[in-house]
Design an enzyme around this catalytic site. Structure first.
Site, PDB file in Angstrom:
ATOM      1  N   ASN A 210      70.755 -28.430-111.636  1.00  0.00           N
ATOM      2  CA  ASN A 210      71.424 -29.724-111.459  1.00  0.00           C
ATOM      3  C   ASN A 210      70.389 -30.769-111.062  1.00  0.00           C
ATOM      4  OD1 ASN A 210      71.267 -29.868-108.448  1.00  0.00           O
ATOM      5  ND2 ASN A 210      72.472 -27.981-108.633  1.00  0.00           N
ATOM      6  N   CYS A 273      72.514 -29.055 -97.171  1.00  0.00           N
ATOM      7  CA  CYS A 273      72.351 -30.226 -98.025  1.00  0.00           C
ATOM      8  C   CYS A 273      72.095 -29.810 -99.477  1.00  0.00           C
ATOM      9  CB  CYS A 273      71.181 -31.034 -97.467  1.00  0.00           C
ATOM     10  SG  CYS A 273      71.126 -32.694 -98.062  1.00  0.00           S
ATOM     11  N   ALA A 274      71.828 -28.535 -99.698  1.00  0.00           N
ATOM     12  CA  ALA A 274      71.473 -28.090-101.056  1.00  0.00           C
ATOM     13  C   ALA A 274      72.638 -28.273-102.017  1.00  0.00           C
ATOM     14  CB  ALA A 274      71.063 -26.619-101.024  1.00  0.00           C
ATOM     15  N   ASP A 278      77.490 -23.671-108.412  1.00  0.00           N
ATOM     16  CA  ASP A 278      78.735 -22.951-108.108  1.00  0.00           C
ATOM     17  C   ASP A 278      78.854 -21.670-108.917  1.00  0.00           C
ATOM     18  OD1 ASP A 278      79.784 -24.721-106.205  1.00  0.00           O
ATOM     19  OD2 ASP A 278      80.300 -26.139-107.800  1.00  0.00           O
ATOM     20  N   LYS A 288      65.186 -12.855-124.210  1.00  0.00           N
ATOM     21  CA  LYS A 288      65.600 -14.196-124.625  1.00  0.00           C
ATOM     22  C   LYS A 288      66.733 -14.084-125.657  1.00  0.00           C
ATOM     23  CE  LYS A 288      63.647 -18.333-126.646  1.00  0.00           C
ATOM     24  NZ  LYS A 288      62.598 -18.832-127.498  1.00  0.00           N
ATOM     25  N   PRO A 305      78.058 -17.031-104.327  1.00  0.00           N
ATOM     26  CA  PRO A 305      78.551 -17.045-102.949  1.00  0.00           C
ATOM     27  C   PRO A 305      78.510 -18.473-102.415  1.00  0.00           C
ATOM     28  CG  PRO A 305      76.337 -16.121-103.058  1.00  0.00           C
ATOM     29  CD  PRO A 305      76.808 -16.284-104.469  1.00  0.00           C
ATOM     30  N   LYS A 339      87.417 -30.434 -98.209  1.00  0.00           N
ATOM     31  CA  LYS A 339      86.284 -29.500 -98.150  1.00  0.00           C
ATOM     32  C   LYS A 339      86.011 -29.049 -96.723  1.00  0.00           C
ATOM     33  CE  LYS A 339      83.681 -30.300-101.972  1.00  0.00           C
ATOM     34  NZ  LYS A 339      82.716 -31.028-102.772  1.00  0.00           N
ATOM     35  N   LYS A 343      86.099 -25.162 -96.085  1.00  0.00           N
ATOM     36  CA  LYS A 343      84.850 -24.437 -95.823  1.00  0.00           C
ATOM     37  C   LYS A 343      84.703 -24.058 -94.356  1.00  0.00           C
ATOM     38  CE  LYS A 343      82.557 -25.993 -99.877  1.00  0.00           C
ATOM     39  NZ  LYS A 343      81.393 -25.582-100.647  1.00  0.00           N
TER      40      LYS A 343
HETATM   41  N1  CTP Z   1      77.610 -25.149-100.860  1.00  0.00           N
HETATM   42  C1  CTP Z   1      77.087 -23.920-100.529  1.00  0.00           C
HETATM   43  N2  CTP Z   1      77.172 -22.881-101.410  1.00  0.00           N
HETATM   44  C2  CTP Z   1      77.772 -23.034-102.604  1.00  0.00           C
HETATM   45  C3  CTP Z   1      78.301 -24.292-102.964  1.00  0.00           C
HETATM   46  C4  CTP Z   1      78.193 -25.332-102.076  1.00  0.00           C
HETATM   47  O1  CTP Z   1      76.531 -23.786 -99.422  1.00  0.00           O
HETATM   48  N3  CTP Z   1      77.829 -22.019-103.423  1.00  0.00           N
HETATM   49  C5  CTP Z   1      77.562 -26.231 -99.882  1.00  0.00           C
HETATM   50  C6  CTP Z   1      76.681 -27.395-100.240  1.00  0.00           C
HETATM   51  O2  CTP Z   1      75.376 -27.208 -99.722  1.00  0.00           O
HETATM   52  C7  CTP Z   1      77.388 -28.538 -99.558  1.00  0.00           C
HETATM   53  C8  CTP Z   1      78.829 -28.163 -99.621  1.00  0.00           C
HETATM   54  O3  CTP Z   1      78.845 -26.753 -99.805  1.00  0.00           O
HETATM   55  O4  CTP Z   1      77.041 -28.624 -98.181  1.00  0.00           O
HETATM   56  C9  CTP Z   1      79.657 -28.808-100.675  1.00  0.00           C
HETATM   57  O5  CTP Z   1      79.055 -28.734-101.915  1.00  0.00           O
HETATM   58  P1  CTP Z   1      79.761 -29.339-103.184  1.00  0.00           P
HETATM   59  O6  CTP Z   1      78.964 -28.959-104.379  1.00  0.00           O
HETATM   60  O7  CTP Z   1      80.100 -30.762-102.983  1.00  0.00           O
HETATM   61  O8  CTP Z   1      81.147 -28.549-103.120  1.00  0.00           O
HETATM   62  P2  CTP Z   1      81.698 -27.368-103.930  1.00  0.00           P
HETATM   63  O9  CTP Z   1      81.954 -26.226-103.021  1.00  0.00           O
HETATM   64  O10 CTP Z   1      80.851 -27.110-105.097  1.00  0.00           O
HETATM   65  O11 CTP Z   1      83.129 -27.941-104.378  1.00  0.00           O
HETATM   66  P3  CTP Z   1      83.539 -28.725-105.702  1.00  0.00           P
HETATM   67  O12 CTP Z   1      82.759 -28.115-106.829  1.00  0.00           O
HETATM   68  O13 CTP Z   1      84.993 -28.455-105.777  1.00  0.00           O
HETATM   69  O14 CTP Z   1      83.233 -30.149-105.452  1.00  0.00           O
END
Ligand code: CTP
Length: 403
Positions: A210, A273-274, A278, A288, A305, A339, A343
Protein backbone atom coordinates in the site's frame (compact mmCIF):
# COMPACT_ATOMS: atom_id res chain seq x y z
CA UNK A 1 21.68 21.15 30.67
CA UNK A 2 20.59 18.33 28.41
CA UNK A 3 23.93 16.49 28.41
CA UNK A 4 25.01 17.11 32.00
CA UNK A 5 27.33 14.38 33.24
CA UNK A 6 27.50 12.58 29.88
CA UNK A 7 30.87 11.49 28.48
CA UNK A 8 31.39 11.70 24.76
CA UNK A 9 34.29 10.27 22.79
CA UNK A 10 34.61 12.33 19.62
CA UNK A 11 36.53 10.83 16.72
CA UNK A 12 37.65 13.42 14.20
CA UNK A 13 38.34 12.05 10.72
CA UNK A 14 40.32 13.65 7.94
CA UNK A 15 38.05 15.93 5.97
CA UNK A 16 37.68 19.65 5.52
CA UNK A 17 34.64 19.50 7.84
CA UNK A 18 37.06 18.68 10.69
CA UNK A 19 37.09 22.39 11.54
CA UNK A 20 33.40 22.08 12.43
CA UNK A 21 34.30 19.31 14.90
CA UNK A 22 35.98 22.00 16.99
CA UNK A 23 32.69 23.87 17.20
CA UNK A 24 30.99 20.57 18.05
CA UNK A 25 33.29 20.09 21.05
CA UNK A 26 32.23 23.52 22.32
CA UNK A 27 28.56 22.73 21.74
CA UNK A 28 28.82 19.42 23.63
CA UNK A 29 30.57 21.11 26.53
CA UNK A 30 28.06 23.97 26.61
CA UNK A 31 25.35 21.33 27.00
CA UNK A 32 27.17 19.89 30.01
CA UNK A 33 28.98 16.89 28.47
CA UNK A 34 32.66 16.10 28.93
CA UNK A 35 34.48 15.32 25.69
CA UNK A 36 37.56 13.27 24.85
CA UNK A 37 38.97 13.65 21.36
CA UNK A 38 40.64 11.15 19.06
CA UNK A 39 42.21 12.71 16.01
CA UNK A 40 43.05 10.42 13.08
CA UNK A 41 46.29 10.93 11.20
CA UNK A 42 44.34 12.46 8.31
CA UNK A 43 42.28 14.54 10.74
CA UNK A 44 45.50 16.05 12.06
CA UNK A 45 46.13 17.46 8.58
CA UNK A 46 43.07 19.68 9.04
CA UNK A 47 43.00 20.58 12.75
CA UNK A 48 45.78 20.38 15.31
CA UNK A 49 45.95 18.18 18.40
CA UNK A 50 46.49 21.38 20.35
CA UNK A 51 43.10 22.81 19.27
CA UNK A 52 41.38 19.55 20.24
CA UNK A 53 43.18 19.40 23.59
CA UNK A 54 42.45 23.06 24.36
CA UNK A 55 38.75 22.74 23.59
CA UNK A 56 38.20 19.37 25.30
CA UNK A 57 40.31 20.34 28.32
CA UNK A 58 41.92 16.90 28.03
CA UNK A 59 44.80 15.46 26.04
CA UNK A 60 44.17 14.70 22.39
CA UNK A 61 44.48 10.99 21.64
CA UNK A 62 46.24 10.19 18.40
CA UNK A 63 48.51 7.19 18.62
CA UNK A 64 47.52 3.53 18.95
CA UNK A 65 50.87 2.26 20.13
CA UNK A 66 51.84 4.94 22.59
CA UNK A 67 53.28 3.39 25.72
CA UNK A 68 52.32 6.28 27.94
CA UNK A 69 48.79 6.46 26.54
CA UNK A 70 48.23 2.74 27.02
CA UNK A 71 49.41 3.02 30.60
CA UNK A 72 47.06 5.93 31.35
CA UNK A 73 44.05 5.15 29.20
CA UNK A 74 44.23 2.29 26.70
CA UNK A 75 42.12 2.18 23.54
CA UNK A 76 39.71 -0.28 25.12
CA UNK A 77 39.10 1.89 28.15
CA UNK A 78 38.90 4.97 25.99
CA UNK A 79 35.90 3.58 24.13
CA UNK A 80 34.32 1.89 27.16
CA UNK A 81 34.63 4.92 29.38
CA UNK A 82 32.34 6.99 27.13
CA UNK A 83 28.53 7.05 27.13
CA UNK A 84 28.49 7.67 23.39
CA UNK A 85 30.97 7.64 20.49
CA UNK A 86 30.56 10.33 17.86
CA UNK A 87 32.45 10.24 14.56
CA UNK A 88 32.52 13.69 12.96
CA UNK A 89 33.51 14.07 10.25
CA UNK A 90 33.02 10.43 9.28
CA UNK A 91 34.96 10.10 6.03
CA UNK A 92 34.28 7.48 3.36
CA UNK A 93 37.44 5.73 4.55
CA UNK A 94 36.35 5.63 8.20
CA UNK A 95 32.90 4.34 7.25
CA UNK A 96 34.50 1.63 5.11
CA UNK A 97 36.80 0.59 7.96
CA UNK A 98 33.90 0.48 10.40
CA UNK A 99 31.73 -1.52 8.01
CA UNK A 100 34.47 -4.13 7.57
CA UNK A 101 35.71 -4.24 11.15
CA UNK A 102 39.21 -2.97 10.33
CA UNK A 103 41.25 -1.78 13.26
CA UNK A 104 44.62 -0.39 12.20
CA UNK A 105 44.71 2.90 14.07
CA UNK A 106 43.40 4.31 17.33
CA UNK A 107 40.09 5.61 15.88
CA UNK A 108 39.12 2.37 14.14
CA UNK A 109 40.31 0.27 17.08
CA UNK A 110 38.25 2.29 19.57
CA UNK A 111 35.23 1.92 17.26
CA UNK A 112 35.66 -1.84 17.08
CA UNK A 113 36.30 -2.22 20.80
CA UNK A 114 33.28 -0.25 21.95
CA UNK A 115 30.13 -1.60 23.53
CA UNK A 116 28.46 1.83 23.38
CA UNK A 117 26.25 3.44 20.80
CA UNK A 118 27.93 5.16 17.89
CA UNK A 119 26.70 8.24 16.05
CA UNK A 120 28.33 9.10 12.73
CA UNK A 121 28.19 12.37 10.79
CA UNK A 122 29.38 11.58 7.26
CA UNK A 123 31.19 14.27 5.31
CA UNK A 124 32.65 13.78 1.87
CA UNK A 125 32.42 14.73 -1.76
CA UNK A 126 29.01 14.05 -3.28
CA UNK A 127 30.31 11.38 -5.64
CA UNK A 128 32.09 9.58 -2.83
CA UNK A 129 28.86 9.64 -0.79
CA UNK A 130 26.69 8.38 -3.63
CA UNK A 131 29.22 5.74 -4.71
CA UNK A 132 27.81 2.23 -4.45
CA UNK A 133 30.59 1.21 -2.04
CA UNK A 134 29.83 4.00 0.45
CA UNK A 135 26.09 3.39 0.17
CA UNK A 136 26.65 -0.33 0.76
CA UNK A 137 28.89 0.38 3.76
CA UNK A 138 26.35 2.85 5.20
CA UNK A 139 23.53 0.35 4.80
CA UNK A 140 25.48 -2.36 6.56
CA UNK A 141 26.49 0.03 9.36
CA UNK A 142 22.83 1.00 9.82
CA UNK A 143 22.04 -2.70 10.04
CA UNK A 144 24.65 -2.95 12.81
CA UNK A 145 22.80 -0.24 14.75
CA UNK A 146 25.13 2.68 13.93
CA UNK A 147 23.15 5.91 13.91
CA UNK A 148 23.60 8.44 11.10
CA UNK A 149 23.07 12.17 11.24
CA UNK A 150 23.27 13.81 7.81
CA UNK A 151 24.92 14.27 5.46
CA UNK A 152 23.22 17.49 4.43
CA UNK A 153 22.77 18.66 0.91
CA UNK A 154 24.39 21.85 -0.27
CA UNK A 155 27.42 23.50 -1.73
CA UNK A 156 30.63 21.70 -0.84
CA UNK A 157 34.18 22.82 -0.24
CA UNK A 158 35.19 21.14 -3.50
CA UNK A 159 32.72 23.33 -5.43
CA UNK A 160 30.23 20.55 -6.21
CA UNK A 161 26.63 20.52 -5.02
CA UNK A 162 24.65 17.68 -3.47
CA UNK A 163 24.53 15.42 -0.43
CA UNK A 164 27.84 15.07 1.39
CA UNK A 165 28.13 18.11 3.65
CA UNK A 166 28.54 17.27 7.29
CA UNK A 167 25.44 18.01 9.40
CA UNK A 168 25.76 21.24 11.38
CA UNK A 169 27.34 20.87 14.84
CA UNK A 170 24.05 21.79 16.55
CA UNK A 171 22.20 19.04 14.64
CA UNK A 172 24.88 16.52 15.61
CA UNK A 173 24.67 17.60 19.26
CA UNK A 174 20.84 17.35 19.12
CA UNK A 175 21.09 13.80 17.72
CA UNK A 176 23.56 12.90 20.49
CA UNK A 177 21.21 14.32 23.12
CA UNK A 178 18.37 12.20 21.71
CA UNK A 179 20.55 9.10 21.74
CA UNK A 180 21.61 9.69 25.29
CA UNK A 181 17.95 9.84 26.24
CA UNK A 182 18.19 13.35 27.55
CA UNK A 183 15.94 13.50 30.58
CA UNK A 184 12.37 14.10 29.52
CA UNK A 185 8.78 13.41 30.51
CA UNK A 186 8.97 9.90 29.00
CA UNK A 187 12.25 8.87 30.68
CA UNK A 188 11.95 5.33 31.98
CA UNK A 189 8.93 4.55 29.76
CA UNK A 190 8.98 1.88 27.08
CA UNK A 191 7.12 2.77 23.92
CA UNK A 192 6.42 0.52 20.97
CA UNK A 193 5.53 1.97 17.56
CA UNK A 194 4.60 0.25 14.29
CA UNK A 195 5.09 2.11 11.03
CA UNK A 196 5.02 1.80 7.26
CA UNK A 197 3.23 -0.68 5.03
CA UNK A 198 3.56 -4.44 4.96
CA UNK A 199 4.44 -6.44 1.86
CA UNK A 200 2.50 -9.65 1.36
CA UNK A 201 4.11 -11.99 -1.17
CA UNK A 202 2.16 -13.31 -4.15
CA UNK A 203 5.10 -15.32 -5.50
CA UNK A 204 8.89 -14.89 -5.22
CA UNK A 205 8.84 -11.67 -7.29
CA UNK A 206 5.47 -10.01 -6.61
CA UNK A 207 3.75 -8.67 -3.55
CA UNK A 208 0.69 -6.76 -2.33
CA UNK A 209 1.52 -3.41 -0.73
CA UNK A 210 0.00 0.00 0.00
CA UNK A 211 1.00 3.66 -0.22
CA UNK A 212 2.16 4.15 3.38
CA UNK A 213 5.55 5.93 3.56
CA UNK A 214 6.21 5.39 7.27
CA UNK A 215 6.70 9.14 7.78
CA UNK A 216 4.05 9.49 10.50
CA UNK A 217 5.06 6.39 12.47
CA UNK A 218 8.78 7.19 12.25
CA UNK A 219 8.09 10.76 13.39
CA UNK A 220 6.19 9.42 16.41
CA UNK A 221 9.06 7.10 17.33
CA UNK A 222 11.57 9.97 17.04
CA UNK A 223 9.37 12.32 19.08
CA UNK A 224 8.96 9.72 21.86
CA UNK A 225 12.74 9.15 21.95
CA UNK A 226 13.39 12.87 22.18
CA UNK A 227 11.20 12.97 25.31
CA UNK A 228 13.45 10.31 26.84
CA UNK A 229 11.42 7.14 26.10
CA UNK A 230 13.04 3.80 25.35
CA UNK A 231 11.48 3.28 21.92
CA UNK A 232 11.20 0.18 19.74
CA UNK A 233 10.00 0.81 16.21
CA UNK A 234 8.74 -2.12 14.15
CA UNK A 235 8.71 -0.94 10.56
CA UNK A 236 7.53 -2.43 7.31
CA UNK A 237 9.53 -1.74 4.13
CA UNK A 238 10.07 2.04 3.84
CA UNK A 239 12.48 4.28 1.97
CA UNK A 240 13.21 6.57 4.94
CA UNK A 241 16.07 6.14 7.45
CA UNK A 242 15.72 4.67 10.93
CA UNK A 243 15.12 7.49 13.43
CA UNK A 244 18.15 8.26 15.64
CA UNK A 245 18.05 6.87 19.15
CA UNK A 246 15.32 4.35 18.32
CA UNK A 247 15.72 0.57 18.23
CA UNK A 248 14.34 -0.25 14.79
CA UNK A 249 13.26 -3.70 13.63
CA UNK A 250 12.52 -4.04 9.92
CA UNK A 251 9.92 -6.57 8.82
CA UNK A 252 8.11 -7.46 5.59
CA UNK A 253 4.77 -9.09 6.27
CA UNK A 254 1.93 -8.62 8.77
CA UNK A 255 2.79 -11.94 10.39
CA UNK A 256 6.44 -10.88 10.83
CA UNK A 257 5.22 -7.58 12.27
CA UNK A 258 3.00 -9.30 14.83
CA UNK A 259 5.87 -11.55 15.86
CA UNK A 260 8.28 -8.60 16.27
CA UNK A 261 5.63 -6.67 18.25
CA UNK A 262 5.04 -9.60 20.61
CA UNK A 263 8.78 -9.91 21.13
CA UNK A 264 9.14 -6.19 21.89
CA UNK A 265 6.54 -6.26 24.66
CA UNK A 266 6.10 -5.38 27.49
CA UNK A 267 5.70 -1.66 26.89
CA UNK A 268 3.94 1.15 28.72
CA UNK A 269 2.36 2.40 25.54
CA UNK A 270 1.98 0.98 22.04
CA UNK A 271 1.13 3.10 19.01
CA UNK A 272 -0.01 1.22 15.91
CA UNK A 273 0.62 3.50 13.00
CA UNK A 274 1.48 0.86 10.39
CA UNK A 275 -0.78 0.38 7.41
CA UNK A 276 -0.91 -3.38 7.81
CA UNK A 277 -2.25 -5.28 4.82
CA UNK A 278 -5.61 -6.74 5.81
CA UNK A 279 -5.21 -9.69 3.49
CA UNK A 280 -2.44 -11.91 2.23
CA UNK A 281 -2.34 -14.47 -0.55
CA UNK A 282 -3.37 -17.84 0.85
CA UNK A 283 -1.81 -19.83 -1.97
CA UNK A 284 1.51 -17.96 -2.31
CA UNK A 285 3.39 -19.35 -5.30
CA UNK A 286 6.69 -21.14 -4.65
CA UNK A 287 7.60 -20.29 -8.24
CA UNK A 288 6.73 -17.23 -10.30
CA UNK A 289 3.19 -17.43 -11.69
CA UNK A 290 3.60 -17.61 -15.48
CA UNK A 291 1.43 -16.03 -18.15
CA UNK A 292 1.98 -19.00 -20.49
CA UNK A 293 0.00 -21.14 -18.09
CA UNK A 294 -3.03 -19.29 -19.51
CA UNK A 295 -5.90 -17.60 -17.68
CA UNK A 296 -5.41 -15.51 -14.54
CA UNK A 297 -3.26 -16.56 -11.58
CA UNK A 298 -5.33 -18.55 -9.11
CA UNK A 299 -5.07 -16.05 -6.26
CA UNK A 300 -7.12 -16.49 -3.16
CA UNK A 301 -6.87 -14.19 -0.18
CA UNK A 302 -6.95 -14.88 3.52
CA UNK A 303 -7.13 -12.45 6.43
CA UNK A 304 -3.99 -11.29 8.22
CA UNK A 305 -3.81 -11.19 12.01
CA UNK A 306 -5.01 -7.84 13.40
CA UNK A 307 -2.00 -6.69 15.41
CA UNK A 308 -3.76 -3.80 17.14
CA UNK A 309 -6.73 -5.95 18.18
CA UNK A 310 -4.43 -8.77 19.33
CA UNK A 311 -2.36 -6.48 21.56
CA UNK A 312 -5.43 -4.62 22.86
CA UNK A 313 -6.84 -7.90 24.15
CA UNK A 314 -3.63 -9.33 25.57
CA UNK A 315 -4.57 -9.29 29.22
CA UNK A 316 -1.47 -9.16 31.44
CA UNK A 317 0.96 -8.09 28.73
CA UNK A 318 -1.36 -5.35 27.38
CA UNK A 319 0.35 -1.96 27.45
CA UNK A 320 -1.44 0.53 29.70
CA UNK A 321 -2.17 2.79 26.76
CA UNK A 322 -2.90 1.35 23.32
CA UNK A 323 -3.27 3.80 20.44
CA UNK A 324 -4.50 2.84 16.99
CA UNK A 325 -4.74 4.79 13.76
CA UNK A 326 -7.70 4.74 11.44
CA UNK A 327 -7.07 5.45 7.81
CA UNK A 328 -10.45 6.37 6.38
CA UNK A 329 -11.67 7.73 3.09
CA UNK A 330 -15.21 8.63 4.25
CA UNK A 331 -17.26 9.04 7.47
CA UNK A 332 -13.93 9.45 9.26
CA UNK A 333 -15.19 9.96 12.84
CA UNK A 334 -17.97 7.39 12.74
CA UNK A 335 -15.65 4.73 11.35
CA UNK A 336 -12.96 5.61 13.89
CA UNK A 337 -15.41 5.34 16.78
CA UNK A 338 -16.56 1.95 15.54
CA UNK A 339 -12.90 0.86 15.19
CA UNK A 340 -12.12 1.98 18.76
CA UNK A 341 -14.84 -0.30 20.09
CA UNK A 342 -14.11 -3.17 17.71
CA UNK A 343 -10.36 -3.27 18.29
CA UNK A 344 -10.47 -2.61 22.05
CA UNK A 345 -7.82 0.12 22.07
CA UNK A 346 -7.83 3.30 24.20
CA UNK A 347 -7.42 5.97 21.54
CA UNK A 348 -7.75 6.15 17.78
CA UNK A 349 -5.99 8.79 15.75
CA UNK A 350 -8.26 9.10 12.74
CA UNK A 351 -7.04 10.53 9.47
CA UNK A 352 -8.67 11.16 6.16
CA UNK A 353 -6.61 9.38 3.51
CA UNK A 354 -8.89 10.11 0.57
CA UNK A 355 -6.87 11.20 -2.48
CA UNK A 356 -7.64 14.93 -2.09
CA UNK A 357 -5.85 15.17 1.28
CA UNK A 358 -2.51 13.83 -0.03
CA UNK A 359 -1.84 12.24 3.38
CA UNK A 360 -0.45 8.94 2.08
CA UNK A 361 3.18 9.67 1.28
CA UNK A 362 2.80 13.43 1.96
CA UNK A 363 4.22 15.53 4.81
CA UNK A 364 0.97 16.99 6.18
CA UNK A 365 -1.78 15.33 8.16
CA UNK A 366 -5.20 16.33 9.51
CA UNK A 367 -6.20 14.09 12.39
CA UNK A 368 -8.91 13.66 14.99
CA UNK A 369 -8.12 12.14 18.37
CA UNK A 370 -10.96 9.79 19.22
CA UNK A 371 -11.09 8.53 22.81
CA UNK A 372 -13.75 6.74 24.80
CA UNK A 373 -14.93 10.12 26.10
CA UNK A 374 -14.92 12.32 23.01
CA UNK A 375 -13.37 13.58 19.80
CA UNK A 376 -10.77 16.31 19.37
CA UNK A 377 -10.21 17.85 15.96
CA UNK A 378 -6.58 18.87 15.45
CA UNK A 379 -5.73 21.47 12.82
CA UNK A 380 -3.89 20.46 9.64
CA UNK A 381 -0.18 20.25 10.49
CA UNK A 382 3.06 18.56 9.53
CA UNK A 383 3.49 14.89 10.43
CA UNK A 384 6.33 15.90 12.80
CA UNK A 385 4.00 18.31 14.62
CA UNK A 386 1.26 15.65 14.87
CA UNK A 387 3.89 13.30 16.33
CA UNK A 388 5.05 15.85 18.91
CA UNK A 389 1.51 16.72 19.97
CA UNK A 390 0.48 13.07 20.24
CA UNK A 391 3.58 12.09 22.20
CA UNK A 392 3.19 15.06 24.57
CA UNK A 393 -0.40 13.92 25.17
CA UNK A 394 0.79 10.37 25.83
CA UNK A 395 3.43 11.64 28.29
CA UNK A 396 0.77 13.63 30.20
CA UNK A 397 -1.59 10.65 30.28
CA UNK A 398 1.02 8.14 31.45
CA UNK A 399 2.14 10.55 34.15
CA UNK A 400 -1.41 11.03 35.36
CA UNK A 401 -1.90 7.28 35.56
CA UNK A 402 1.09 6.08 37.47
CA UNK A 403 3.13 8.74 39.15
N1 CTP B 1 -4.01 -2.77 12.16
C1 CTP B 1 -3.25 -3.80 12.66
N2 CTP B 1 -3.26 -5.02 12.04
C2 CTP B 1 -4.02 -5.24 10.95
C3 CTP B 1 -4.79 -4.18 10.42
C4 CTP B 1 -4.75 -2.96 11.04
O1 CTP B 1 -2.55 -3.60 13.67
N3 CTP B 1 -4.00 -6.41 10.38
C5 CTP B 1 -4.02 -1.49 12.86
C6 CTP B 1 -3.40 -0.34 12.13
O2 CTP B 1 -2.03 -0.22 12.47
C7 CTP B 1 -4.20 0.83 12.66
C8 CTP B 1 -5.56 0.25 12.90
O3 CTP B 1 -5.36 -1.15 13.03
O4 CTP B 1 -3.71 1.28 13.92
C9 CTP B 1 -6.60 0.51 11.88
O5 CTP B 1 -6.15 0.24 10.60
P1 CTP B 1 -7.10 0.42 9.36
O6 CTP B 1 -6.40 -0.11 8.16
O7 CTP B 1 -7.64 1.79 9.30
O8 CTP B 1 -8.31 -0.51 9.80
P2 CTP B 1 -8.75 -1.91 9.36
O9 CTP B 1 -8.70 -2.83 10.52
O10 CTP B 1 -8.02 -2.32 8.16
O11 CTP B 1 -10.30 -1.66 9.03
P3 CTP B 1 -10.99 -1.27 7.65
O12 CTP B 1 -10.26 -2.02 6.57
O13 CTP B 1 -12.38 -1.75 7.86
O14 CTP B 1 -10.90 0.20 7.54
Amino acid sequence: MALAGKRILLIIGGGIAAYKALELIRDFRKRGASVRGILTKAGAEFVTPLSVASLTGDKCYTDLFSLTDEAEMGHIELSRDADLLVVAPATADLLAKMAHGLANDLASTALLATDKRVLVAPAMNVRMWTHAATQRNSASLKGDGIIFVGPDEGEMACGEFGPGRMAEPAAIADAAARLLGAEGPLSGRRILVTSGPTHEPIDPVRYIANRSSGKQGHAIAAAAASLGADVTLVSGPVAIPNPPGVKTIRVETARDMLQAVEKALPADCAIFCAAVADWRVANEGDQKFKKEAGGLPPLSLTENPDILATVSRMGDKRPELVVGFAAETEKVIAHAQAKLARKGCDWIVANDVSHEGGVMGGDMNTVHLVTKTGVEDWPKMGKDAVAEKLVARIAATLKGRWV
